[in-house]
Design an enzyme around this catalytic site. Structure first.
Site, short mmCIF file in Angstrom:
data_model
loop_
_atom_site.label_atom_id
_atom_site.label_comp_id
_atom_site.label_asym_id
_atom_site.label_seq_id
_atom_site.Cartn_x
_atom_site.Cartn_y
_atom_site.Cartn_z
CB SER A 145 23.19 80.04 7.87
OG SER A 145 21.71 79.62 8.13
CG HIS B 262 20.39 84.24 5.58
ND1 HIS B 262 20.49 84.34 7.09
CD2 HIS B 262 20.59 82.86 5.49
CE1 HIS B 262 20.64 83.20 7.76
NE2 HIS B 262 20.79 82.30 6.50
#
Length: 260
Positions: free
Chosen positions: A97, A231
């Site tokens: 991320s 995610h």
């Protein structure tokens, strides 16, 4: 006369020291994350690979230090210490991320000013630098940021239920989101290191075409690996990802370096 004890690292944590390791994997955490996010991955790596997990300022044992609010500042802070840690062995970078953006900027610094370039750059759960994605999460009130953390499922639920812990961590989380959301580079900005992009097929914040666009940010080889999940697919596929890292590094260095 006894040898002096080396100073404790400020920026990097080694959870599973492997003095005989031939290669280092430098791990960069996501927004709101800490070095401990990579404890399990570090444990899974073979004896020939030692993980160095970055501890950004403003969290855990660095909670009293001022946090940083841009990706280049985070990369520069890591770079200042990392050079000495990898000067004598090949290494790769792994960022998830926001950490993917930090890893990219760190690779640029290392290629330009470091002892050597990374063998590979693993960017996980992050859109390519040339694709903007400012969702304005940093401007939300505390409840809004907590809701985002719950949705992503990457933060220990015990932290989210503890007001005193939240009081300590929310300013850092907000600063990280400021860094992650405002980061952007032109399509012409590239590294020479090979790039491996990892993506979740149900990630609500990174489409597969946005992950594939990393191809344009390297002059070297590129590979896209897609995993089932959102995610934080990383947590559910750690054995496969550890194997991917190991196999990639085996192929990148001279035969025998990662034998066994």
């Amino acid at each position: 006369m006894a040898s002096p004890v080396p100073p404790r690292s400020t920026w990097f944590r080694t959870f599973h020291p492997r003095p005989e390791a031939r290669i280092a994997l430098v791990c960069l955490p996501y927004a709101g994350g800490a070095a401990s996010a990579f404890y399990s991955l570090s444990e899974r790596l073979p004896a020939q690979i030692e993980a160095l997990a970055a501890q950004y300022p403003g969290r855990q044992d660095r909670i009293r230090e001022p946090y940083l609010t841009t990706v280049p500042d985070l990369a520069r802070g890591a770079f200042e210490e990392l050079g000495a840690r990898v000067a004598d062995r090949p290494f790769a970078l792994f960022g998830h991320s926001m950490g993917g953006a930090v890893a990219f900027e760190l690779a640029r610094l290392l290629e330009r000013d470091g002892p050597c370039a990374p063998l590979a750059l693993f960017v996980s759960g992050r859109r390519a630098p040339s694709i903007a994605g400012d969702r304005g999460i940093r401007f939300r009130d505390d409840a809004g940021i907590i809701a985002e953390l719950r949705e992503l499922e990457g933060t220990d639920s015990r932290v989210l239920e503890e007001p005193e812990l939240l009081r300590l961590v929310l300013p850092t989380v907000r600063a990280d989101y400021a860094a992650a959301e405002t980061y952007h580079r032109g399509a012409e900005v590239v590294v020479d290191s090979p790039v491996v992009a990892l993506a979740g097929d149900r990630d609500p914040h990174v489409r597969l075409d946005e992950a594939a666009a990393w191809r344009g940010h390297t002059t070297g080889a590129f590979d896209l690996r897609v995993f089932p999940g959102g995610h934080f697919f990383l947590a559910d596929h750690e054995p496969e990802i550890a194997a991917l890292v190991t196999d990639t590094l085996r192929a990148a260095i001279p035969p025998g370096t990662l034998a066994g």
